[in-house]
Design an enzyme around this catalytic site. Structure first.
Site, PDB file in Angstrom:
ATOM      1  N   ASP A   1     -20.826  11.019 -11.209  1.00  0.00           N
ATOM      2  CA  ASP A   1     -21.720   9.680 -11.230  1.00  0.00           C
ATOM      3  C   ASP A   1     -20.819   8.537 -10.535  1.00  0.00           C
ATOM      4  O   ASP A   1     -21.316   7.342 -11.275  1.00  0.00           O
ATOM      5  CB  ASP A   1     -22.179   9.488 -12.687  1.00  0.00           C
ATOM      6  CG  ASP A   1     -22.946  10.759 -13.189  1.00  0.00           C
ATOM      7  OD1 ASP A   1     -23.861  11.434 -12.453  1.00  0.00           O
ATOM      8  OD2 ASP A   1     -22.630  10.994 -14.383  1.00  0.00           O
TER       9      ASP A   1
ATOM     10  N   LYS B   1     -21.716   8.186  -5.445  1.00  0.00           N
ATOM     11  CA  LYS B   1     -21.309   8.905  -4.180  1.00  0.00           C
ATOM     12  C   LYS B   1     -22.673   8.836  -3.309  1.00  0.00           C
ATOM     13  O   LYS B   1     -22.558   8.642  -1.936  1.00  0.00           O
ATOM     14  CB  LYS B   1     -21.030  10.394  -4.517  1.00  0.00           C
ATOM     15  CG  LYS B   1     -19.800  10.559  -5.180  1.00  0.00           C
ATOM     16  CD  LYS B   1     -19.600  11.942  -5.173  1.00  0.00           C
ATOM     17  CE  LYS B   1     -20.257  12.817  -6.158  1.00  0.00           C
ATOM     18  NZ  LYS B   1     -20.113  12.478  -7.716  1.00  0.00           N
TER      19      LYS B   1
ATOM     20  N   GLY C   1     -27.088  15.230  -9.316  1.00  0.00           N
ATOM     21  CA  GLY C   1     -28.440  14.512  -8.990  1.00  0.00           C
ATOM     22  C   GLY C   1     -28.367  13.126  -8.326  1.00  0.00           C
ATOM     23  O   GLY C   1     -27.373  12.202  -8.919  1.00  0.00           O
ATOM     24  N   HIS C   2     -29.027  12.967  -7.246  1.00  0.00           N
ATOM     25  CA  HIS C   2     -28.993  11.460  -6.907  1.00  0.00           C
ATOM     26  C   HIS C   2     -30.179  11.061  -6.384  1.00  0.00           C
ATOM     27  O   HIS C   2     -31.101  11.953  -5.803  1.00  0.00           O
ATOM     28  CB  HIS C   2     -27.718  11.215  -6.095  1.00  0.00           C
ATOM     29  CG  HIS C   2     -27.486  11.892  -4.844  1.00  0.00           C
ATOM     30  ND1 HIS C   2     -26.422  12.740  -4.658  1.00  0.00           N
ATOM     31  CD2 HIS C   2     -28.261  11.866  -3.794  1.00  0.00           C
ATOM     32  CE1 HIS C   2     -26.768  13.273  -3.378  1.00  0.00           C
ATOM     33  NE2 HIS C   2     -27.698  12.622  -2.824  1.00  0.00           N
TER      34      HIS C   2
ATOM     35  N   GLN D   1     -20.312  16.158  -8.747  1.00  0.00           N
ATOM     36  CA  GLN D   1     -19.476  15.984  -9.859  1.00  0.00           C
ATOM     37  C   GLN D   1     -18.176  15.082  -9.522  1.00  0.00           C
ATOM     38  O   GLN D   1     -18.363  14.596  -8.394  1.00  0.00           O
ATOM     39  CB  GLN D   1     -19.046  17.436 -10.428  1.00  0.00           C
ATOM     40  CG  GLN D   1     -20.365  17.911 -11.411  1.00  0.00           C
ATOM     41  CD  GLN D   1     -21.022  18.814 -10.432  1.00  0.00           C
ATOM     42  OE1 GLN D   1     -20.655  19.752  -9.721  1.00  0.00           O
ATOM     43  NE2 GLN D   1     -22.432  18.694 -10.350  1.00  0.00           N
TER      44      GLN D   1
HETATM   45  P1  IMP Z   1     -22.477  22.113 -16.420  1.00  0.00           P
HETATM   46  O1  IMP Z   1     -22.054  21.603 -15.031  1.00  0.00           O
HETATM   47  O2  IMP Z   1     -23.784  21.764 -16.700  1.00  0.00           O
HETATM   48  O3  IMP Z   1     -22.289  23.305 -17.114  1.00  0.00           O
HETATM   49  O4  IMP Z   1     -21.742  20.789 -17.414  1.00  0.00           O
HETATM   50  C1  IMP Z   1     -20.682  20.742 -17.818  1.00  0.00           C
HETATM   51  C2  IMP Z   1     -20.102  19.257 -17.772  1.00  0.00           C
HETATM   52  O5  IMP Z   1     -19.984  18.700 -16.562  1.00  0.00           O
HETATM   53  C3  IMP Z   1     -20.865  18.318 -18.738  1.00  0.00           C
HETATM   54  O6  IMP Z   1     -20.116  17.560 -19.550  1.00  0.00           O
HETATM   55  C4  IMP Z   1     -21.697  17.691 -18.148  1.00  0.00           C
HETATM   56  O7  IMP Z   1     -22.314  16.528 -18.290  1.00  0.00           O
HETATM   57  C5  IMP Z   1     -20.857  17.603 -16.575  1.00  0.00           C
HETATM   58  N1  IMP Z   1     -21.597  17.487 -15.434  1.00  0.00           N
HETATM   59  C6  IMP Z   1     -22.211  18.351 -14.635  1.00  0.00           C
HETATM   60  N2  IMP Z   1     -22.589  17.787 -13.663  1.00  0.00           N
HETATM   61  C7  IMP Z   1     -22.388  16.569 -13.739  1.00  0.00           C
HETATM   62  C8  IMP Z   1     -22.828  15.359 -12.777  1.00  0.00           C
HETATM   63  O8  IMP Z   1     -23.511  15.611 -11.760  1.00  0.00           O
HETATM   64  N3  IMP Z   1     -22.391  14.218 -13.151  1.00  0.00           N
HETATM   65  C9  IMP Z   1     -22.029  14.103 -14.414  1.00  0.00           C
HETATM   66  N4  IMP Z   1     -21.435  14.901 -15.036  1.00  0.00           N
HETATM   67  C10 IMP Z   1     -21.692  16.273 -14.701  1.00  0.00           C
END
Ligand code: IMP
Length: 421
Positions: free
Chosen positions: A16, A19, A43-44, A229
Site C-alpha cells: 500500500d 505504487k 488492489g489498486h 505488496q
Molecule cells: P495474504 O496475502 O492474504 O495471505 O495476507 C498476509 C498478510 O499480507 C496480511 O497481513 C495482509 O494484510 C498482508 N497483505 C497482503 N496483500 C497486501 C496488500 O496488497 N497490501 C497490504 N498488505 C497486504
C-alpha cells in the site's frame, strides 16, 4: 552489462505504498506490463475517463492503449475474480482480449484455498496473520506442493474434474478437521461454468511467456514489472510469519520468468512518507495516538481489497534500508508527502533501541523486540509545492539511505509530483 529498457516497480514497506499511481504513469510508456507475484490480495484504484475501477489481478497497463499486459506463472489467480475484472474493464477497454495474457502455468485459486485460509485464521485466534482471506497462502502451498490446478487445466474439463477430486481428498480432510463443510468437484466446475471461466480464461492463455519476455527485453522493448505488496511482506525476507506467501522482491522476477538478474538494472522502490500496515505483526513506529489517526484520515488509509483500516506510523528508515538491500532497489520514490501537510512536527525513525543498545539496522528476526527511537524530529510543512521544511524532510531521508530519491508525490493527480532526477 547490456543496457535495456526494463523497469521494476516495487513496494519497500508493508504494501500500500501508493505504487498504483506510479505504475499507471510508467505503464503509459511501456510495451509490456507484467504482474509477477501475489494475487487478488493486492488492489489498486484506477480512474479511467472519470470512472473508478478497483483492480486486483490485471496489470494497470490495460488502461493505456498500447501495452500488452501479462499475468505471470507465479501469480495465483482466482478465475472468478479475473472473469469479473475482465468483464468490468472490457466496457472501457474493448481490445482487452488482444492485450491481456495469462501464462498457461499460472496456478488457480480454488474455493478450498479460500476455505482453508478462512478456517486457519479462525483457528489461530489472537495469533492470526490477518490475511486478506483470498486463499493466497494455501494456493502457494499447492504450487510448492506440486498439486496446483493451473490455467492449462481449463482446456480439458473431465481431466480437470479428476484433478480437483484428487486434491479434494486431502483438502476436505483439512476443512472437516476445522469443522467446515466438504466441497465436491462438481460444485467447483459448475460454479466456474456458470461464471464463464471456461469460455474466457482459455482466450487469455499464453504459452512460453518467459521466452516472449526475454526476447522483448533483448529487443529493447520497454518492459515494466509491477510489484504487489512490499518487501517487508516477502515470504522469506519479510516479518515472518506475518507476511504474504510470495516473494515480493526483484529476485522473484528472475525465478518466475527465467530472466537473468543482470537484466534488471532499473529497480524503483516505492515508500510512503510514513508507514502503514494492514493485518497483524510487528510495526516498530506504529502510532497509537491522534497523530496516527490523523495520518489515517488524511491518507485515506483503508485497504483497497478488504476495506480494513490500516495501522499508521512514522517513516522507519532502518526498515527502508533493509528493504533497499533485500529488494535491490536502485532508486526511491516517496509517495503521499502531502498527507503530512499541516502537521506541526514530523518524525522519522532512524535507529532502534534493542537489547540496551542503539542500533541503526533492522534486526529482521527480532523486529518485535526493537523500540523505535523516532530520533529525527522536524518542523512540519503547510505547502507541498514550495516549502523548505518538506525539502528538509526529503534531505534528511536522502542522507540516511544509500540510493537516490528520484521523486516525491504530493497528491493524487499525475501533476502532483516533484521529479528530483
Ligand atoms: P495474504 O496475502 O492474504 O495471505 O495476507 C498476509 C498478510 O499480507 C496480511 O497481513 C495482509 O494484510 C498482508 N497483505 C497482503 N496483500 C497486501 C496488500 O496488497 N497490501 C497490504 N498488505 C497486504
Amino acid at each position: 552489462m547490456n543496457e535495456n529498457n526494463t523497469t521494476v516497480l516495487l513496494g519497500l514497506q508493508w504494501g500500500d505504498e501508493g505504487k498504483g499511481k506510479k505504475v499507471d504513469e510508467l505503464a503509459a510508456q511501456a510495451d509490456i506490463v507484467i504482474r509477477f507475484q501475489g494475487g487478488s490480495n493486492a488492489g489498486h484504484t484506477i480512474y479511467n475517463r472519470n470512472k473508478k475501477f478497483v483492480v486486483h489481478l490485471v496489470p494497470s497497463g490495460l488502461f493505456h492503449l498500447r501495452a500488452q499486459c501479462y499475468i505471470g506463472p507465479e501469480v495465483v489467480c482466482n478465475p472468478l475474480t479475473l472473469v469479473e475484472e475482465v468483464r468490468q474493464i472490457s466496457t472501457a477497454v474493448p481490445d482487452i482480449f488482444d492485450r491481456l495474457k495469462i501464462s498457461v502455468r499460472t496456478p488457480l485459486i480454488l474455493p478450498y484455498h479460500i476455505e482453508i485460509d478462512r478456517c486457519r485464521e479462525i483457528y489461530k485466534g489472537k495469533e492470526k496473520i490477518g490475511t486478506t482471506g483470498r486463499g493466497i497462502g494455501p494456493a502457494y502451498e499447492d504450487l510448492a506442493g506440486r498439486v496446483s490446478i493451473r490455467v492449462i487445466d481449463l482446456f480439458n474439463i473431465p481431466k480437470l474434474r479428476e484433478k480437483i477430486g484428487f486434491n479434494l481428498f486431502e483438502k476436505n480432510a483439512i476443512i472437516q478437521a476445522f469443522g467446515g463443510t466438504p466441497i465436491t468437484p462438481d460444485e467447483i466446475v459448475n460454479q466456474w461454468q456458470k461464471a464463464g471461466v471456461f469460455d474466457l480464461l482459455p482466450k487469455l492463455a499464453m504459452r512460453e511467456m518467459p521466452s516472449a519476455i526475454n526476447e522483448a527485453i533483448d529487443a529493447g522493448k520497454r518492459v515494466l514489472f509491477e510489484g504487489a505488496q512490499g518487501t517487508l511482506l516477502d515470504v522469506t525476507l519479510g516479518t515472518s510469519p506475518f507476511v504474504t506467501s510470495s516473494h515480493t522482491v526483484a529476485g522473484a522476477i528472475c525465478t518466475s520468468f527465467g530472466i537473468a538478474p543482470w537484466k534488471l538494472q532499473d529497480i524503483r522502490g516505492v515508500i510512503k512518507a510514513y508507514t502503514t500496515r494492514v493485518g497483524s505483526g510487528p510495526f516498530p513506529t506504529e502510532l497509537f495516538n491522534e497523530k496516527g489517526q490523523q495520518i489515517q484520515r488524511n491518507g485515506g488509509e483503508f485497504g483497497a481489497t478488504t476495506g480494513r483500516p490500516r495501522r499508521c506510523g512514522w517513516l522507519d528508515l532502518p526498515a527502508v534500508r533493509y528493504a533497499i538491500q533485500a529488494s535491490g532497489a536502485t532508486q526511491i520514490i516517496i509517495m503521499k508527502a502531502d498527507v503530512l501537510c499541516g502537521f506541526d512536527e514530523v518524525k522519522i525513525n532512524n535507529s532502534y533501541t534493542f537489547e540496551d543498545s542503539i542500533i541503526s539496522h533492522l534486526p529482521i528476526e527480532s523486529i518485535a523486540d526493537v523500540i523505535a527511537n523516532n530520533d529525527i524530529v522536524l518542523p512540519g510543512w503547510n505547502n507541498c509545492r514550495d516549502d523548505k521544511n518538506l525539502a528538509l524532510f526529503i534531505s534528511r531521508i536522502q542522507e540516511n539511505i544509500p540510493v537516490p530519491i528520484s521523486g516525491i508525490s504530493i497528491g493524487p493527480n499525475r501533476e502532483d509530483y516533484i521529479a528530483l532526477r
